[in-house]
Design an enzyme around this catalytic site. Structure first.
Site, PDB file in Angstrom:
ATOM      1  N   VAL A 124      40.983  46.784  42.793  1.00  0.00           N
ATOM      2  CA  VAL A 124      40.810  48.213  42.487  1.00  0.00           C
ATOM      3  C   VAL A 124      39.379  48.641  42.800  1.00  0.00           C
ATOM      4  CG1 VAL A 124      40.881  49.986  40.683  1.00  0.00           C
ATOM      5  CG2 VAL A 124      42.640  48.204  40.735  1.00  0.00           C
TER       6      VAL A 124
ATOM      7  N   ASP B  83      29.353  42.514  40.965  1.00  0.00           N
ATOM      8  CA  ASP B  83      30.478  41.570  40.903  1.00  0.00           C
ATOM      9  C   ASP B  83      29.912  40.149  40.915  1.00  0.00           C
ATOM     10  OD1 ASP B  83      33.698  42.314  41.912  1.00  0.00           O
ATOM     11  OD2 ASP B  83      33.116  40.255  41.462  1.00  0.00           O
ATOM     12  N   ASN B  84      30.696  39.197  40.416  1.00  0.00           N
ATOM     13  CA  ASN B  84      30.267  37.788  40.522  1.00  0.00           C
ATOM     14  C   ASN B  84      31.276  36.965  41.332  1.00  0.00           C
ATOM     15  OD1 ASN B  84      32.375  37.679  38.761  1.00  0.00           O
ATOM     16  ND2 ASN B  84      31.383  36.372  37.246  1.00  0.00           N
TER      17      ASN B  84
ATOM     18  N   ASP C 289      26.907  38.097  36.707  1.00  0.00           N
ATOM     19  CA  ASP C 289      27.981  37.859  35.735  1.00  0.00           C
ATOM     20  C   ASP C 289      27.667  38.665  34.481  1.00  0.00           C
ATOM     21  OD1 ASP C 289      29.727  36.877  33.804  1.00  0.00           O
ATOM     22  OD2 ASP C 289      29.788  34.896  34.748  1.00  0.00           O
TER      23      ASP C 289
ATOM     24  N   LEU D 119      21.895  41.975  31.620  1.00  0.00           N
ATOM     25  CA  LEU D 119      21.835  42.682  32.905  1.00  0.00           C
ATOM     26  C   LEU D 119      20.446  42.560  33.521  1.00  0.00           C
ATOM     27  CD1 LEU D 119      23.814  45.901  31.933  1.00  0.00           C
ATOM     28  CD2 LEU D 119      24.445  44.277  33.724  1.00  0.00           C
TER      29      LEU D 119
ATOM     30  N   TYR E 160      43.649  38.024  27.523  1.00  0.00           N
ATOM     31  CA  TYR E 160      43.553  39.281  28.276  1.00  0.00           C
ATOM     32  C   TYR E 160      43.979  40.467  27.396  1.00  0.00           C
ATOM     33  CZ  TYR E 160      44.043  42.489  32.256  1.00  0.00           C
ATOM     34  OH  TYR E 160      43.918  43.550  33.127  1.00  0.00           O
TER      35      TYR E 160
ATOM     36  N   TYR F 285      31.592  53.088  20.203  1.00  0.00           N
ATOM     37  CA  TYR F 285      30.403  53.695  20.832  1.00  0.00           C
ATOM     38  C   TYR F 285      30.590  55.210  20.932  1.00  0.00           C
ATOM     39  CZ  TYR F 285      27.524  49.692  22.019  1.00  0.00           C
ATOM     40  OH  TYR F 285      26.675  48.613  21.941  1.00  0.00           O
TER      41      TYR F 285
ATOM     42  N   THR G 136      49.592  47.800  39.373  1.00  0.00           N
ATOM     43  CA  THR G 136      49.075  48.541  40.524  1.00  0.00           C
ATOM     44  C   THR G 136      49.020  47.610  41.731  1.00  0.00           C
ATOM     45  OG1 THR G 136      47.765  49.879  39.016  1.00  0.00           O
ATOM     46  CG2 THR G 136      47.104  49.941  41.316  1.00  0.00           C
TER      47      THR G 136
ATOM     48  N   ARG H 204      50.277  37.649  41.762  1.00  0.00           N
ATOM     49  CA  ARG H 204      51.090  38.754  41.256  1.00  0.00           C
ATOM     50  C   ARG H 204      52.385  38.876  42.054  1.00  0.00           C
ATOM     51  NH1 ARG H 204      48.889  42.272  37.901  1.00  0.00           N
ATOM     52  NH2 ARG H 204      46.684  42.071  37.493  1.00  0.00           N
TER      53      ARG H 204
HETATM   54  N1  UDP Z   1      56.605  37.322  38.903  1.00  0.00           N
HETATM   55  C1  UDP Z   1      57.575  36.663  39.621  1.00  0.00           C
HETATM   56  N2  UDP Z   1      57.190  35.938  40.701  1.00  0.00           N
HETATM   57  C2  UDP Z   1      55.903  35.855  41.110  1.00  0.00           C
HETATM   58  C3  UDP Z   1      54.908  36.544  40.390  1.00  0.00           C
HETATM   59  C4  UDP Z   1      55.283  37.263  39.286  1.00  0.00           C
HETATM   60  O1  UDP Z   1      58.757  36.719  39.295  1.00  0.00           O
HETATM   61  O2  UDP Z   1      55.646  35.187  42.133  1.00  0.00           O
HETATM   62  C5  UDP Z   1      57.017  38.106  37.729  1.00  0.00           C
HETATM   63  C6  UDP Z   1      56.182  37.875  36.475  1.00  0.00           C
HETATM   64  O3  UDP Z   1      56.700  36.790  35.740  1.00  0.00           O
HETATM   65  C7  UDP Z   1      56.354  39.207  35.771  1.00  0.00           C
HETATM   66  C8  UDP Z   1      56.467  40.215  36.908  1.00  0.00           C
HETATM   67  O4  UDP Z   1      56.840  39.463  38.060  1.00  0.00           O
HETATM   68  O5  UDP Z   1      57.555  39.231  35.036  1.00  0.00           O
HETATM   69  C9  UDP Z   1      55.171  40.956  37.192  1.00  0.00           C
HETATM   70  O6  UDP Z   1      54.175  39.986  37.311  1.00  0.00           O
HETATM   71  P1  UDP Z   1      52.700  40.338  37.757  1.00  0.00           P
HETATM   72  O7  UDP Z   1      51.915  39.075  37.653  1.00  0.00           O
HETATM   73  O8  UDP Z   1      52.723  41.058  39.041  1.00  0.00           O
HETATM   74  O9  UDP Z   1      52.206  41.379  36.673  1.00  0.00           O
HETATM   75  P2  UDP Z   1      52.219  41.350  35.060  1.00  0.00           P
HETATM   76  O10 UDP Z   1      52.955  40.150  34.558  1.00  0.00           O
HETATM   77  O11 UDP Z   1      50.795  41.321  34.684  1.00  0.00           O
HETATM   78  O12 UDP Z   1      52.935  42.596  34.716  1.00  0.00           O
END
Ligand code: UDP
Length: 332
Positions: free
Chosen positions: A12, A31-32, A77, A82, A169, A183, A199, A210
């Protein structure tokens, strides 16, 4: 304006830096490279958005380098204090994006993820407080955990497992939101909190793990598409340009309103449907391969975007097919 983008070399962040530079802003990118790639800054080397002066030397990469009018890169980092060069910069705006954001990246070192969200956010808030800068904090739909209501609006307090493997996270972002709100209340700091839903788009890291990036890379290489679980879990995927538009409108709004505000595309699909779409758009012969669903993987996710519509007249403009085509082109 003088604008700091933390995490500016990430997915992003790079898209945001490019957009801000194209609008004539002065951008400091911090960025690091913990979960981002220095290569993402190549756009400055190859094609200056301003003039040819914006170039990042590929040979010598100092800790802090000025690469031309309008753009500066600082390697740092955020969990460390900073550097003076940043502390003494009276930024008009700070986009605070820095944090590993995909499950494999934020689960690489859970404690580090928590530190970035607490210590890192505290350091950035103190910087904003020193100069009275507007600060936009990128929180996440993960603060809703595995939601029991759909769609999720900003009032919903979520269903997060504080002990689960995603908690570094989820809870990290929740404490980041809490810091920002305090703040805002205690110091009148102009804070904006955005909750970003899934996204995708150019500059995603192919190793991000992802669904969108994995499926596109797998489809383009003719490999099996890895579906976790039976693929019936849902997500709502937003194209990155839509997100940027929302974030910038929120940042530039005059109203002293901290949010949080959801930004996402309410078009909800199953992960199996996403895989089928990617296969069809790439013309791939890849097959689906099913494996176990990771622990605490949310079963559904869909944003309620009424607040963003009302406050900023914002809604996504780019549908899934169009966005996937652009992203496939990038990965190709
Ligand atoms: N997912 C999947 N195969 C992959 C990567 C992710 O089936 O190779 C699934 C993951 O388990 C989740 C969904 O896709 O249910 C979205 O995962 P992503 O990591 O993109 O985002 P997040 O889990 O943070 O929503």
């Amino acid at each position: 304006m003088k604008i700091l983008v933390t995490g500016g070399a990430g997915f992003v962040g790079v898209n945001l830096c490019k957009r801000l530079l194209s609008e004539g802003e002065n951008v400091v990118c911090l960025d690091n490279f913990y979960s981002s790639s220095e290569k993402n800054l190549d756009f400055l080397r190859m094609n200056s958005l301003r003039s040819c002066s914006a170039r990042l030397s590929s040979q010598a990469r100092p800790l802090c380098c000025r690469v031309g009018d309008g753009f500066e890169f600082v390697k740092h980092d955020l969990i460390d204090p900073l550097p003076e060069s940043v502390l003494n910069n009276d930024f008009d705006q700070i986009y605070h994006l820095a944090c590993p954001a995909s499950p494999p990246h934020y689960q690489k070192d859970h404690i580090y993820t928590l530190k970035v969200n607490f210590i890192g956010t505290l350091n950035v808030l103190e910087l904003a407080r020193k100069h009275g800068s507007k600060i936009l904090y990128t929180s996440t739909s993960e603060v809703y955990g595995d939601p029991e209501v759909s769609p999720q609006n900003e009032e919903y307090r979520g269903n997060v497992n504080p002990h689960g493997i995603r908690s570094c996270y989820d809870e990290g972002k929740r404490v980041g939101e809490s810091l920002c709100m305090n703040y805002f209340r205690q110091y009148d700091l102009p804070v904006r909190i955005v909750r970003i839903f899934n996204t995708y788009g150019p500059y995603m890291d192919r190793e991000d793990g992802r669904a969108v990036s994995n499926f596109i890379v797998q489809a383009l290489q003719g490999e099996d598409i890895t579906i976790y679980g039976d693929g019936s879990q849902t997500r709502s995927f937003q194209y990155v340009d839509d997100l940027l538009e929302g974030m910038i409108r929120f940042m530039n709004s005059e109203e002293n309103f901290p949010g949080p505000v959801n930004f996402g595309n309410p078009h909800e699909i199953t992960i199996k449907e996403l895989a089928d779409n990617v296969i069809s758009l790439t013309g791939s012969k890849s097959q689906l391969k099913f494996s176990d669903l990771p622990q605490d993987d949310p079963l559904q996710r869909k944003p309620d975007i009424a607040l963003a519509k009302d406050k900023f007249d914002w809604e996504p403009q780019i549908g899934l097919e169009e966005g996937l085509k652009k992203t496939i082109e990038y990965f190709s």
